[in-house]
Write a protein that holds these residues in place. Structure first.
Motif: not given
Length: 173
Positions: A66, A69-70, A73-74, A98, A140, A147, A149, A167-169
């Motif tokens: 991540p 920026d990812a 989001k947290i 991850h 993805w 969810k 990412s 893009s996201d954790v």
């Protein structure tokens, strides 16, 4: 003349990218992450979870990394709490969610998606499952909470594996 300038500049850019890739592949996953400013939060988290030595190991590993920026989001309070020593086990569980044992380049993932009809289930180092899916022409990760990412950049090579930027954790249950 413009075509010649375009060809020369394209060739120079190609050689620069090849050189950068070669330099990166001489570094391990942690060294690559440290060299990229957009992974500073990830590096801080790896240090807090005492995972630096493990990811400097022989591997090979596939890391879904991540960006800053990812992590942004947290919720900041939650993120800061995860970085505290008291929450080291939870942070370790999230970070190892991850990482996959083995080296899965983008081509390997695409081939597995074809065989799996657009979906592949992987086991992470934390022991939990994560899905890789093809949706809307993109690749993805789908975590255990449903969810998504997006994998936004692939095949950042290291001498002990490969990094794919997300893009996201993603979070285990």
């Amino acid at each position: 003349m413009k075509k010649l300038a375009f060809v020369i500049s394209t060739l120079i850019l190609f050689l620069f990218v090849q050189s950068l890739s070669a330099q990166q592949s001489n570094k391990d996953i942690v060294d690559v992450a440290v060299s990229v400013d957009d992974f500073s939060t990830l590096v801080t988290a790896l240090k807090a979870a005492d995972l630096v030595k493990a990811l400097k190991g022989d591997g090979p590993f596939t890391v879904f990394a991540p960006t800053n920026d990812a992590f942004a989001k947290i919720d900041a309070k939650t993120l800061n709490s995860l970085l505290e020593p008291a929450n080291k086990q939870k942070l370790t569980s999230i970070l190892t969610y991850h990482v996959i044992s083995g080296k899965l380049a983008a081509e390997d993932v695409v081939n597995a998606l074809k065989e799996g009809k657009g979906k592949v289930e992987l086991t992470t180092l934390s022991g939990a499952k994560i899905n890789v899916i093809k949706k809307d022409g993109k690749i993805w990760l789908k975590d255990q909470n449903g969810k998504y990412s997006q994998i936004v950049k692939t095949d950042v090579m290291a001498n002990n594996g490969v990094i794919h930027i997300i893009s996201d954790v993603v979070m285990p249950k």
